[in-house]
Structure formats: structure tokens, C-alpha cells
Motif scaffolding. Structure first.
Motif, PDB file in Angstrom:
ATOM      1  N   ASP A  85       0.913  -1.333   0.129  1.00  0.00           N
ATOM      2  CA  ASP A  85       0.166   0.075   0.024  1.00  0.00           C
ATOM      3  C   ASP A  85       0.685   1.310  -0.175  1.00  0.00           C
ATOM      4  N   TYR A  86       2.028   1.309  -0.362  1.00  0.00           N
ATOM      5  CA  TYR A  86       2.886   2.337  -0.524  1.00  0.00           C
ATOM      6  C   TYR A  86       3.326   2.404  -1.989  1.00  0.00           C
ATOM      7  N   TYR A  87       3.401   3.650  -2.445  1.00  0.00           N
ATOM      8  CA  TYR A  87       3.700   3.864  -3.747  1.00  0.00           C
ATOM      9  C   TYR A  87       5.330   4.527  -3.945  1.00  0.00           C
ATOM     10  N   TYR A  88       6.039   3.836  -4.738  1.00  0.00           N
ATOM     11  CA  TYR A  88       7.440   4.145  -5.050  1.00  0.00           C
ATOM     12  C   TYR A  88       7.718   4.715  -6.493  1.00  0.00           C
ATOM     13  N   SER A  89       8.153   6.012  -6.696  1.00  0.00           N
ATOM     14  CA  SER A  89       8.277   6.628  -8.052  1.00  0.00           C
ATOM     15  C   SER A  89       9.519   6.025  -8.741  1.00  0.00           C
ATOM     16  N   ILE A  90       9.504   6.285  -9.832  1.00  0.00           N
ATOM     17  CA  ILE A  90      10.494   5.526 -10.990  1.00  0.00           C
ATOM     18  C   ILE A  90      11.725   6.194 -10.507  1.00  0.00           C
ATOM     19  N   GLU A  91      11.839   7.462 -10.056  1.00  0.00           N
ATOM     20  CA  GLU A  91      12.891   7.997  -9.317  1.00  0.00           C
ATOM     21  C   GLU A  91      13.423   7.185  -8.253  1.00  0.00           C
ATOM     22  N   GLU A  92      12.596   6.863  -7.284  1.00  0.00           N
ATOM     23  CA  GLU A  92      13.059   6.011  -6.147  1.00  0.00           C
ATOM     24  C   GLU A  92      13.582   4.584  -6.512  1.00  0.00           C
ATOM     25  N   ILE A  93      12.884   4.039  -7.548  1.00  0.00           N
ATOM     26  CA  ILE A  93      13.379   2.802  -7.898  1.00  0.00           C
ATOM     27  C   ILE A  93      14.542   2.902  -8.558  1.00  0.00           C
ATOM     28  N   ALA A  94      14.993   3.709  -9.347  1.00  0.00           N
ATOM     29  CA  ALA A  94      16.256   4.187  -9.854  1.00  0.00           C
ATOM     30  C   ALA A  94      17.345   4.302  -8.583  1.00  0.00           C
ATOM     31  N   GLU A  95      17.176   4.833  -7.502  1.00  0.00           N
ATOM     32  CA  GLU A  95      17.937   5.279  -6.578  1.00  0.00           C
ATOM     33  C   GLU A  95      18.291   3.804  -5.688  1.00  0.00           C
ATOM     34  N   LEU A  96      17.056   3.033  -5.723  1.00  0.00           N
ATOM     35  CA  LEU A  96      17.162   1.708  -5.099  1.00  0.00           C
ATOM     36  C   LEU A  96      18.338   0.743  -6.028  1.00  0.00           C
ATOM     37  N   PHE A  97      18.153   0.882  -6.960  1.00  0.00           N
ATOM     38  CA  PHE A  97      18.981   0.188  -8.060  1.00  0.00           C
ATOM     39  C   PHE A  97      20.198   0.897  -8.518  1.00  0.00           C
ATOM     40  N   GLU A  98      20.340   1.674  -7.819  1.00  0.00           N
ATOM     41  CA  GLU A  98      21.535   2.850  -8.094  1.00  0.00           C
ATOM     42  C   GLU A  98      23.017   1.939  -8.644  1.00  0.00           C
ATOM     43  N   GLY A  99      23.613   2.028  -9.894  1.00  0.00           N
ATOM     44  CA  GLY A  99      24.732   1.611 -10.260  1.00  0.00           C
ATOM     45  C   GLY A  99      24.644  -0.137 -10.283  1.00  0.00           C
ATOM     46  N   LYS A 100      23.579  -0.761 -10.118  1.00  0.00           N
ATOM     47  CA  LYS A 100      23.621  -2.043  -9.944  1.00  0.00           C
ATOM     48  C   LYS A 100      23.224  -2.907 -11.153  1.00  0.00           C
ATOM     49  N   MET A 101      22.313  -2.190 -11.957  1.00  0.00           N
ATOM     50  CA  MET A 101      21.922  -2.701 -13.197  1.00  0.00           C
ATOM     51  C   MET A 101      22.812  -2.381 -14.570  1.00  0.00           C
ATOM     52  N   LYS A 102      24.004  -2.506 -14.375  1.00  0.00           N
ATOM     53  CA  LYS A 102      25.003  -2.229 -15.460  1.00  0.00           C
ATOM     54  C   LYS A 102      24.568  -3.399 -16.832  1.00  0.00           C
ATOM     55  N   GLY A 103      24.182  -2.827 -17.887  1.00  0.00           N
ATOM     56  CA  GLY A 103      23.878  -3.551 -19.017  1.00  0.00           C
ATOM     57  C   GLY A 103      22.677  -4.418 -18.916  1.00  0.00           C
ATOM     58  N   LYS A 104      21.699  -4.165 -18.129  1.00  0.00           N
ATOM     59  CA  LYS A 104      20.507  -4.942 -18.100  1.00  0.00           C
ATOM     60  C   LYS A 104      19.523  -4.143 -18.562  1.00  0.00           C
ATOM     61  N   ILE A 105      18.511  -4.888 -18.789  1.00  0.00           N
ATOM     62  CA  ILE A 105      16.924  -4.134 -19.273  1.00  0.00           C
ATOM     63  C   ILE A 105      16.143  -4.265 -18.088  1.00  0.00           C
ATOM     64  N   ILE A 106      15.626  -3.335 -17.713  1.00  0.00           N
ATOM     65  CA  ILE A 106      14.657  -3.601 -16.743  1.00  0.00           C
ATOM     66  C   ILE A 106      12.989  -3.508 -17.265  1.00  0.00           C
ATOM     67  N   HIS A 107      12.234  -4.573 -17.155  1.00  0.00           N
ATOM     68  CA  HIS A 107      11.166  -4.507 -18.052  1.00  0.00           C
ATOM     69  C   HIS A 107      10.076  -4.675 -17.052  1.00  0.00           C
ATOM     70  N   PHE A 108       8.910  -3.811 -17.246  1.00  0.00           N
ATOM     71  CA  PHE A 108       7.680  -3.828 -16.452  1.00  0.00           C
ATOM     72  C   PHE A 108       6.639  -4.368 -17.035  1.00  0.00           C
ATOM     73  N   ALA A 109       5.922  -5.445 -16.558  1.00  0.00           N
ATOM     74  CA  ALA A 109       4.689  -5.906 -17.059  1.00  0.00           C
ATOM     75  C   ALA A 109       3.635  -4.744 -17.125  1.00  0.00           C
ATOM     76  N   ASN A 110       2.584  -4.953 -17.825  1.00  0.00           N
ATOM     77  CA  ASN A 110       1.698  -4.013 -17.670  1.00  0.00           C
ATOM     78  C   ASN A 110       0.682  -3.933 -16.587  1.00  0.00           C
ATOM     79  N   LYS A 111       1.064  -4.176 -15.524  1.00  0.00           N
ATOM     80  CA  LYS A 111       0.265  -3.779 -14.311  1.00  0.00           C
ATOM     81  C   LYS A 111       0.507  -2.499 -13.881  1.00  0.00           C
ATOM     82  N   LYS A 112       0.941  -1.820 -14.297  1.00  0.00           N
ATOM     83  CA  LYS A 112       1.189  -0.276 -14.331  1.00  0.00           C
ATOM     84  C   LYS A 112       1.536   0.236 -15.738  1.00  0.00           C
ATOM     85  N   ARG A 113       1.354   1.684 -15.829  1.00  0.00           N
ATOM     86  CA  ARG A 113       1.735   2.344 -16.840  1.00  0.00           C
ATOM     87  C   ARG A 113       3.216   2.973 -16.678  1.00  0.00           C
TER      88      ARG A 113
END
Length: 187
Positions: A85-113
């Protein structure tokens, strides 16, 4: 499997202690069986659970480099996810993943826009080190992306590293569905 691109899937659920076989699990099993694409599936119900699962993958799995697709199946609203029941923005998600996703594709299913402007997309890519972020601009939820278009996307990417060619092929083979769900790729 030589040169395979594995999928790491995190699905947001109400309660991680309640064990259920979701459509996502069934579809990942089908992808493994029919297309030979291996995956790890984890659930999370809090942002801490998401971070813990990600850190386990990063620091404890010696095959992390093989997981080129980080597949997030989480509800939310435009450009955010909802966990416990808490919302996290794309910026907060980016900070959570900071520097950890080198070369990865982050793919979101269509449960959200996913509807990023150029600046938001570039911020996410710069902060995370990800190669690309993808998802859907449509809120049409009568068709789960995990059952159709996501499988096609993963399969095409398995065969070809060129993301623009993958997206072109995806639109050629599944034009109506890509348009209906408004598939998007930012790189």
C-alpha cells in the motif's frame, strides 16, 4: 546454456508468506519449457523485500551477469509501483537500483503504466546503469502482458542483442497487441 540471457523476475504480492502459483510463474515455466529461457522468480510485498531479493541476486548469485532482463511484475500507477500500500516513484526505484543494473534491461509488466519523458528515462538509465527500460503506456488490463507480448519480447531478445531490431520485430509480429498495450522501450 551457452550465451543464454536469463530472466530475474520479481512479482509484487500482497503477502510473501501466502504461497500461490500465479500466472507469472506459469508463464515463466512455459518460457523455460518451450523456449529454453531460464529464470529466477521471487516475490516481494515490501520495498525492503524487493531490495533484499535484488541484493541476494547481485551479491550471492555468481551467474548475475547472465541475468540480462530484470522483470518487474508489480501493480502501481503511472511511473510508480505499489508495494504494501505504499507507492514508490520511478526515481525512487532508480535510486534503489543505483549502479547495480549495468547492461541490464528493466522490464515492467503491464500492471502499471510506464510513460517517461526523455529526461526521466535518461535519469533512470544514468542512475541504474541499465541498458534499457521497457514497459507499457496503456492501462488496458484485460490482457496480461506476461502471457503474450512479454514472452515474445524475451524470445526475440534471446535471439538478437540489437534492441531496435528486437522492437521492430516485436511490432512486425505482434503489431495489434503492441499498439493496444502501447509497448515502450527507452534506451
Amino acid at each position: 546454456m551457452d550465451n543464454e540471457k536469463f530472466i530475474f523476475c520479481l512479482e509484487g504480492v500482497q503477502d510473501v508468506d501466502t504461497v500461490t502459483t500465479t500466472d507469472v510463474v506459469k508463464n515463466l515455466e512455459e518460457i523455460a519449457f518451450n523456449q529454453g529461457i531460464s529464470s529466477i522468480y521471487k516475490t516481494c510485498d515490501t520495498i525492503e523485500g524487493l531490495e533484499e531479493s535484488l541484493n541476494t541476486l547481485l551479491y550471492d548469485d555468481h551467474n548475475f551477469k547472465d541475468y540480462e532482463i530484470i522483470y518487474l511484475v508489480m501493480p502501481g500507477q503511472e511511473n510508480n509501483i505499489c508495494l504494501h500500500d505504499y507507492y514508490y516513484s520511478i526515481e525512487e526505484i532508480a535510486e534503489l537500483f543505483e549502479g547495480k543494473m549495468k547492461g541490464k534491461i528493466i522490464h515492467f509488466a503491464n500492471k502499471k503504466r510506464l510513460d517517461l519523458n526523455d529526461e526521466e528515462a535518461q535519469y533512470f538509465l544514468d542512475i541504474t546503469g541499465a541498458r534499457a527500460i521497457s514497459g507499457y503506456g496503456s492501462t488496458y488490463n484485460k490482457i496480461a502482458s506476461c502471457s503474450t507480448i512479454d514472452k515474445a519480447f524475451f524470445s526475440l531478445y534471446q535471439e538478437n542483442d540489437d534492441l531496435t531490431e528486437v522492437v521492430e520485430d516485436l511490432y512486425q509480429k505482434h503489431y495489434a497487441l503492441c499498439k493496444l498495450l502501447d509497448f515502450r522501450l527507452y534506451y
